[in-house]
Design a protein around this motif. Structure first.
Motif, PDB file in Angstrom:
ATOM      1  N   VAL A  48       0.832  -1.030   0.032  1.00 53.32           N
ATOM      2  CA  VAL A  48       0.104  -0.068   0.222  1.00 53.32           C
ATOM      3  C   VAL A  48       0.951   1.080  -0.029  1.00 53.32           C
ATOM      4  O   VAL A  48       0.602   2.228  -0.920  1.00 53.32           O
ATOM      5  CB  VAL A  48      -0.996  -0.050   1.250  1.00 53.32           C
ATOM      6  CG1 VAL A  48      -1.579   1.313   1.559  1.00 53.32           C
ATOM      7  CG2 VAL A  48      -2.102  -1.014   1.123  1.00 53.32           C
ATOM      8  N   TYR A  52       2.457   3.470  -4.462  1.00 55.85           N
ATOM      9  CA  TYR A  52       2.318   4.729  -4.785  1.00 55.85           C
ATOM     10  C   TYR A  52       3.697   5.295  -5.198  1.00 55.85           C
ATOM     11  O   TYR A  52       4.015   5.994  -6.274  1.00 55.85           O
ATOM     12  CB  TYR A  52       2.021   5.725  -3.513  1.00 55.85           C
ATOM     13  CG  TYR A  52       1.883   7.061  -3.896  1.00 55.85           C
ATOM     14  CD1 TYR A  52       0.962   7.703  -4.261  1.00 55.85           C
ATOM     15  CD2 TYR A  52       3.090   7.954  -3.569  1.00 55.85           C
ATOM     16  CE1 TYR A  52       1.067   9.176  -4.505  1.00 55.85           C
ATOM     17  CE2 TYR A  52       3.341   9.140  -3.767  1.00 55.85           C
ATOM     18  CZ  TYR A  52       1.953  10.219  -4.395  1.00 55.85           C
ATOM     19  OH  TYR A  52       1.998  11.296  -4.861  1.00 55.85           O
ATOM     20  N   SER A  87      -7.586  10.252  -3.737  1.00 53.57           N
ATOM     21  CA  SER A  87      -7.641  10.282  -2.387  1.00 53.57           C
ATOM     22  C   SER A  87      -9.003   9.930  -1.805  1.00 53.57           C
ATOM     23  O   SER A  87      -9.305   9.402  -0.746  1.00 53.57           O
ATOM     24  CB  SER A  87      -7.248  11.522  -1.904  1.00 53.57           C
ATOM     25  OG  SER A  87      -5.682  11.877  -2.293  1.00 53.57           O
ATOM     26  N   SER A  90      -9.905   6.363  -2.041  1.00 52.43           N
ATOM     27  CA  SER A  90      -8.959   5.561  -1.412  1.00 52.43           C
ATOM     28  C   SER A  90      -9.583   5.260   0.235  1.00 52.43           C
ATOM     29  O   SER A  90      -9.444   4.274   0.775  1.00 52.43           O
ATOM     30  CB  SER A  90      -7.422   6.247  -1.082  1.00 52.43           C
ATOM     31  OG  SER A  90      -7.031   6.094  -2.439  1.00 52.43           O
ATOM     32  N   ALA A  93     -12.183   2.296   0.214  1.00 50.29           N
ATOM     33  CA  ALA A  93     -11.636   0.924  -0.245  1.00 50.29           C
ATOM     34  C   ALA A  93     -11.943  -0.014   1.031  1.00 50.29           C
ATOM     35  O   ALA A  93     -11.570   0.203   2.123  1.00 50.29           O
ATOM     36  CB  ALA A  93     -10.264   0.831  -0.352  1.00 50.29           C
ATOM     37  N   LEU A  99      -7.086  -1.052  -2.556  1.00 47.38           N
ATOM     38  CA  LEU A  99      -6.382   0.185  -2.167  1.00 47.38           C
ATOM     39  C   LEU A  99      -4.902   0.206  -2.878  1.00 47.38           C
ATOM     40  O   LEU A  99      -4.594   1.140  -3.167  1.00 47.38           O
ATOM     41  CB  LEU A  99      -6.079   0.080  -0.705  1.00 47.38           C
ATOM     42  CG  LEU A  99      -5.619   1.380  -0.039  1.00 47.38           C
ATOM     43  CD1 LEU A  99      -6.287   2.536  -0.299  1.00 47.38           C
ATOM     44  CD2 LEU A  99      -5.535   1.080   1.502  1.00 47.38           C
ATOM     45  N   LEU A 102      -5.720   1.584  -6.017  1.00 46.60           N
ATOM     46  CA  LEU A 102      -6.012   3.117  -6.064  1.00 46.60           C
ATOM     47  C   LEU A 102      -4.705   3.873  -5.708  1.00 46.60           C
ATOM     48  O   LEU A 102      -4.533   4.915  -6.406  1.00 46.60           O
ATOM     49  CB  LEU A 102      -6.950   3.456  -5.090  1.00 46.60           C
ATOM     50  CG  LEU A 102      -8.220   2.931  -5.364  1.00 46.60           C
ATOM     51  CD1 LEU A 102      -9.312   2.749  -4.054  1.00 46.60           C
ATOM     52  CD2 LEU A 102      -8.979   3.665  -6.366  1.00 46.60           C
ATOM     53  N   ARG A 103      -3.754   3.312  -5.000  1.00 52.78           N
ATOM     54  CA  ARG A 103      -2.557   3.923  -4.758  1.00 52.78           C
ATOM     55  C   ARG A 103      -1.699   4.058  -5.871  1.00 52.78           C
ATOM     56  O   ARG A 103      -0.815   5.166  -6.241  1.00 52.78           O
ATOM     57  CB  ARG A 103      -1.822   3.217  -3.571  1.00 52.78           C
ATOM     58  CG  ARG A 103      -2.424   3.318  -2.500  1.00 52.78           C
ATOM     59  CD  ARG A 103      -1.869   4.840  -1.812  1.00 52.78           C
ATOM     60  NE  ARG A 103      -0.674   4.669  -1.158  1.00 52.78           N
ATOM     61  CZ  ARG A 103      -0.007   5.819  -0.850  1.00 52.78           C
ATOM     62  NH1 ARG A 103      -0.409   6.931  -0.701  1.00 52.78           N
ATOM     63  NH2 ARG A 103       1.158   5.918  -0.494  1.00 52.78           N
ATOM     64  N   GLN A 106      -3.080   6.951  -7.765  1.00 47.61           N
ATOM     65  CA  GLN A 106      -2.788   8.370  -6.937  1.00 47.61           C
ATOM     66  C   GLN A 106      -1.232   8.629  -7.232  1.00 47.61           C
ATOM     67  O   GLN A 106      -0.843   9.522  -7.438  1.00 47.61           O
ATOM     68  CB  GLN A 106      -2.983   7.955  -5.542  1.00 47.61           C
ATOM     69  CG  GLN A 106      -2.850   9.297  -4.494  1.00 47.61           C
ATOM     70  CD  GLN A 106      -3.009   8.974  -3.093  1.00 47.61           C
ATOM     71  OE1 GLN A 106      -2.464   8.060  -2.708  1.00 47.61           O
ATOM     72  NE2 GLN A 106      -3.679  10.066  -2.348  1.00 47.61           N
ATOM     73  N   GLU A 162      -8.809   6.364   7.146  1.00 43.66           N
ATOM     74  CA  GLU A 162      -9.476   6.652   5.926  1.00 43.66           C
ATOM     75  C   GLU A 162      -9.159   8.139   5.970  1.00 43.66           C
ATOM     76  O   GLU A 162      -9.105   8.649   4.861  1.00 43.66           O
ATOM     77  CB  GLU A 162     -10.978   6.469   6.152  1.00 43.66           C
ATOM     78  CG  GLU A 162     -11.475   4.975   6.052  1.00 43.66           C
ATOM     79  CD  GLU A 162     -11.542   4.504   7.372  1.00 43.66           C
ATOM     80  OE1 GLU A 162     -12.273   3.358   7.747  1.00 43.66           O
ATOM     81  OE2 GLU A 162     -11.264   5.015   8.275  1.00 43.66           O
ATOM     82  N   PHE A 165      -6.366   9.767   3.919  1.00 41.84           N
ATOM     83  CA  PHE A 165      -6.617  10.045   2.522  1.00 41.84           C
ATOM     84  C   PHE A 165      -7.599  11.002   2.394  1.00 41.84           C
ATOM     85  O   PHE A 165      -7.430  12.004   1.591  1.00 41.84           O
ATOM     86  CB  PHE A 165      -7.369   8.813   1.984  1.00 41.84           C
ATOM     87  CG  PHE A 165      -6.038   7.552   1.824  1.00 41.84           C
ATOM     88  CD1 PHE A 165      -5.108   7.478   0.884  1.00 41.84           C
ATOM     89  CD2 PHE A 165      -6.250   6.536   2.688  1.00 41.84           C
ATOM     90  CE1 PHE A 165      -4.168   6.433   1.007  1.00 41.84           C
ATOM     91  CE2 PHE A 165      -5.443   5.457   2.486  1.00 41.84           C
ATOM     92  CZ  PHE A 165      -4.441   5.345   1.591  1.00 41.84           C
TER      93      PHE A 165
END
Length: 487
Positions: A48, A52, A87, A90, A93, A99, A102-103, A106, A162, A165
């Motif tokens: 996670v 990114y 963000s 995320s 998620a 996640l 999504l990262r 991002q 959460e 984010f």
């Protein structure tokens, strides 16, 4: 340009820099709660965080190069918008694989912001003020690194993981709206398109080869260097990266303008920045293990204890930029690297289980002051050497190699940590789910010895960076008053 407008533009890029710095430092504190909330494994929690950085590193060169063709402001604002939307998503998620995906998205948005921030500032400010302006950007990054652990701990404790984010969302919206109001979305000068269209071969071979390299560098130390994933990823890099370079030499509209590297000021500045990134990330990485594993501090306290690594940058960066503008970039940049060597030597000689924290704080502050002296003049030197036409690409190259240096620091440091600490314990300590060694004191002696070895190795890399920085220009006046523009 209107005198006040350039400072408003700097406020836009500074907000982007602040969000980027907070994104890493707040999330690392939230990992234990995130792991529990998503019922994730330790490896998933690590990815996670790392996904990114991998995505951002892969995409940052492409974002900078495309911005030179289609507009830096347009790509920057689009990146900020993507970062903000992802963000928001995320925080909703409900499992780790989603996640991680999504990262990655991002990280692509972050790359679009990072690749163009420095270039936009360089477009807005005359070269005699560029160092000062970049110093302000770096000062803002230091602020993010200082407040990030405290903010991450508070958000996670009071509201849940959460919000690490969702906290980005209102500031991202402000960044998009403020950016459009201050900068607009049209650039005054965009490189004229050449015949030959998009460099598709270069894009494909670059993405696959660099992704392969980064997966090998992160998968190996975290999971296993003998894994088939490492060998396949490494082979993809070894085979395809030379093909990428061949594509770039031949294509009229190349993704990477190789003649930039024939400019000694540019290439030596890039190498110095990469070596500095390797050393600086390794220091932070090893000290987190030291504070959480050896000294048995929790993740929030460990994050707060690393604040001296950013405090010096906060104070020194604007001053260093002004010194570079006035006297040439070589002097403050080289002095900063030299100062960092002394800080690393202090850590190598004095770090132990009973070392007073104020000793460590002094050494970290020395390294931080050195980074503050180095970063803004070096970035200014790179931007001025590349010239207006290639600033986006130059900014992308600088971000790419700096991120690559951070990845390499993990690859260099992790084997030394895992040599003395069981693998599962190492992952648990770094993710913040375990404090101390669970009673295993036998590993501590080997860990401290390894810690010293890493600090000495990083001091040697910093010495090489110092030499490269000094050799970038024989005459500082030439570095200040003359750019070498590739043909």
């Amino acid at each position: 340009m209107n005198q006040s407008r350039k400072w408003w533009i700097l406020s836009v890029t500074s907000l982007g820099s602040l969000l980027s710095a907070l994104n890493f430092s707040t999330l690392i504190i939230a990992l234990p709660d995130l792991l529990k909330g998503l019922h994730a494994s330790l490896l998933q929690a690590m990815w996670v965080m790392l996904s990114y950085m991998v995505a951002q590193t892969v995409m940052v060169l492409m974002a900078g190069s495309l911005a030179d063709r289609f507009g830096r402001k347009r790509i920057y604002i689009a990146g900020m918008l993507l970062f903000t939307v992802i963000s928001l998503a995320s925080g909703f998620a409900d499992d780790a694989p989603l996640l991680i995906i999504l990262r990655i998205l991002q990280g692509i948005g972050g790359a679009m912001v990072m690749a163009n921030s420095t270039a936009i500032v360089a477009d807005a400010f005359p070269r005699e003020e560029l160092g000062k302006a970049l110093g302000v950007n770096i000062m803002v990054v230091a602020v993010g690194q200082i407040i990030g652990p405290v903010l991450g701990g508070w958000l996670t404790t009071a509201f849940g993981w959460e919000w690490t984010f969702w906290f980005n969302v209102p500031f991202g919206v402000i960044g998009v709206v403020w950016g459009i109001m201050v900068m607009g979305v049209k650039d005054d000068k965009i490189a004229a398109p050449k015949t030959g269209g998009l460099d598709r071969g270069g894009v494909i071979t670059y993405v696959i080869s660099i992704t392969g390299l980064l997966i090998a560098l992160t998968w190996g130390p975290i999971q296993s260097w003998t894994s088939s994933v490492v060998w396949i990823s490494g082979a993809a890099f070894v085979v395809l990266f030379p093909v990428f370079l061949i594509c770039e030499r031949k294509h009229p509209n190349a993704l990477l303008h190789l003649p930039l590297f024939t400019n000694r000021i540019f290439s030596f500045g890039i190498v110095s920045a990469t070596l500095n990134a390797i050393a600086r990330m390794a220091v932070m990485f090893m000290l987190i293990f030291y504070f959480q594993g050896a000294l048995e501090k929790d993740a929030l306290v460990a994050g707060i204890m690393t604040i001296p690594l950013a405090a010096g940058m906060l104070v020194v960066s604007p001053l260093a930029g002004s010194l570079g503008d006035k006297y040439g970039e070589t002097m403050p940049a080289t002095l900063g690297l030299l100062l960092s060597i002394f800080g690393l030597a202090g850590l190598a000689l004095d770090t132990g289980l009973s070392t007073p924290f104020w000793h460590l704080a002094v050494y970290m502050t020395i390294i931080s002051i050195g980074s503050g002296l180095f970063n803004s003049p070096n970035s200014s030197s790179i931007m001025n050497a590349a010239g207006a036409k290639y600033r986006g690409e130059a900014s992308g190259i600088r971000s790419l190699t700096t991120n690559m240096g951070m990845m390499l620091s993990i690859a260099f440091s992790m084997p030394i940590v895992t040599h003395s600490i069981p693998h599962e314990a190492m992952l648990a300590i770094f993710s913040g789910t375990q404090v101390g060694m669970n009673g295993d004191k036998s590993s501590l002696g080997g860990f401290i010895t390894g810690l010293h070895a890493v600090f000495w190795f990083m001091a040697a890399l910093m010495a090489l960076a110092t030499v490269m920085s000094y050799l970038r220009s024989n005459k500082r006046s030439q570095a200040l008053g003359q750019s070498v523009h590739p043909k």
